[in-house]
Write a protein that holds these residues in place. Sequence first.
Motif, PDB file in Angstrom:
ATOM      1  N   ILE A 132      -9.421 -87.680  -8.760  1.00  0.00           N
ATOM      2  CA  ILE A 132     -10.128 -88.436  -7.703  1.00  0.00           C
ATOM      3  C   ILE A 132      -9.347 -90.075  -8.159  1.00  0.00           C
ATOM      4  N   LEU A 133      -9.033 -90.563  -6.855  1.00  0.00           N
ATOM      5  CA  LEU A 133      -8.190 -91.489  -7.059  1.00  0.00           C
ATOM      6  C   LEU A 133      -8.292 -92.376  -6.537  1.00  0.00           C
ATOM      7  N   LEU A 134      -9.170 -93.865  -7.269  1.00  0.00           N
ATOM      8  CA  LEU A 134     -10.187 -95.128  -7.075  1.00  0.00           C
ATOM      9  C   LEU A 134      -8.907 -96.514  -6.952  1.00  0.00           C
ATOM     10  N   LEU A 135      -8.789 -97.062  -5.669  1.00  0.00           N
ATOM     11  CA  LEU A 135      -7.798 -97.709  -5.211  1.00  0.00           C
ATOM     12  C   LEU A 135      -8.794 -99.742  -4.723  1.00  0.00           C
ATOM     13  N   ASN A 136      -8.119-100.222  -5.954  1.00  0.00           N
ATOM     14  CA  ASN A 136      -9.066-101.442  -4.654  1.00  0.00           C
ATOM     15  C   ASN A 136      -7.568-101.912  -3.787  1.00  0.00           C
ATOM     16  N   ASN A 137      -8.443-101.440  -2.813  1.00  0.00           N
ATOM     17  CA  ASN A 137      -8.128-101.433  -1.131  1.00  0.00           C
ATOM     18  C   ASN A 137      -7.182-102.815  -0.963  1.00  0.00           C
ATOM     19  N   MET A 138      -7.850-103.796  -1.070  1.00  0.00           N
ATOM     20  CA  MET A 138      -7.364-104.932  -0.769  1.00  0.00           C
ATOM     21  C   MET A 138      -5.293-105.257  -1.640  1.00  0.00           C
ATOM     22  N   LEU A 139      -5.592-104.277  -2.304  1.00  0.00           N
ATOM     23  CA  LEU A 139      -4.450-105.080  -3.446  1.00  0.00           C
ATOM     24  C   LEU A 139      -3.478-103.965  -3.800  1.00  0.00           C
ATOM     25  N   VAL A 140      -4.590-103.289  -3.471  1.00  0.00           N
ATOM     26  CA  VAL A 140      -3.036-101.916  -3.298  1.00  0.00           C
ATOM     27  C   VAL A 140      -3.486-100.415  -1.958  1.00  0.00           C
ATOM     28  N   ALA A 141      -1.767-100.727  -1.630  1.00  0.00           N
ATOM     29  CA  ALA A 141      -1.774 -99.592  -0.538  1.00  0.00           C
ATOM     30  C   ALA A 141      -1.301 -98.335  -0.790  1.00  0.00           C
ATOM     31  N   HIS A 142      -1.630 -97.800   0.209  1.00  0.00           N
ATOM     32  CA  HIS A 142      -1.334 -95.962   0.345  1.00  0.00           C
ATOM     33  C   HIS A 142      -0.738 -95.614   1.511  1.00  0.00           C
ATOM     34  N   GLY A 143      -0.540 -94.109   1.690  1.00  0.00           N
ATOM     35  CA  GLY A 143       0.331 -94.023   2.620  1.00  0.00           C
ATOM     36  C   GLY A 143       0.294 -92.197   2.208  1.00  0.00           C
TER      37      GLY A 143
END
Length: 353
Positions: A315-326
Amino acid sequence: MTQQNRAKLSLNTLGTTSRKSVKVSQSALIQTSHLLGTSIPLVIQPTVESMDLIAWATSNRETIEALFLQHRALLFRGFKIKSAEQFNQFVQATAQGELLSYRDRSSPRHEVEGKIYTSTDYPAQERIFLHNEGTYWLTYPLKIYFCCLTVAEQGGETPIADTQKVLQRLAPQIRDRFTEKKVLYVRNYNDGFGLTWQTVFQTDDKAVVEDYCRRNAIEFEWKPGDRLRTRQVRDAIAKHPITGELTWFNHAAFFHISTLEPTIRHALLTEFKEEELPQNTYYGDGSEIEPEVLDAIREAYHQETIIFPWQAGDILLLNNMLVAHGRRPYSGARKVLVGMAEPYCHREFNVEE
């Protein structure tokens, strides 16, 4: 927990938004580390094989929140998550309020369970450029969760990038230009390529689409043949409501025609006039974004990209405003789910209530 309380938690626990160590309660049950050569994500693993992640997360929500605000990206690994139901339970245990629905879509997805979606149904052979979720929405998630249930035979990683560092890599004149002009997103629907407006807005009723557009500062134009064009201007640089950090938060490169693979780009430009392309971006005043600026943006993402292989149950939890994903292309079966939580409403735009 309100945003004010979360902000208080971040200050009380971390002191500042700079990187500091956090004392973890029940530390005997977990261990933390970083992947080799990376600053993010922080990897959280169990020290006992029988550990129940959902139960631990429920009891240690403030600890997870503090780690999340400090490290921006958390990778929970080795907890034997095997189903969408377990993933949903973890999201519910660590997020405030209800999950977000996926509306005003840009990627094909389908709902699996209770606002848990497939991460994308985009063709396996295509890459998905780095982006933060929903930068062109007025209300976007502060948290985005991914869960890998089935690892692809080859490829299929979810690359990430710290978008505060992306911002820092851009020349001051580029940052200033986007701060002043913002970003214009232009989309055309039902021209035989890309998602239909019925899919994007999850309705067949034009009145519902128009109401959504008015409430979300989106200009709309119905064209002959049941076609739709939308235009919306959004900020390119955002300030995180809790940490106060400035971050590169937009789809300027993601939606621009020049970012597409050459064969797809050529096919679209052969089929459509520029103003009729399924999606494209401009400066907020409608002027063209210079090719060298787009190249600089893509290079900044590239320099900050971190890639690591999925393991089943991650499970990967990202701070959506500070970390981009692709997403990288892949072969074989792959099942990665996504959930979005803790909506933040950006209200600097004039909207019809």
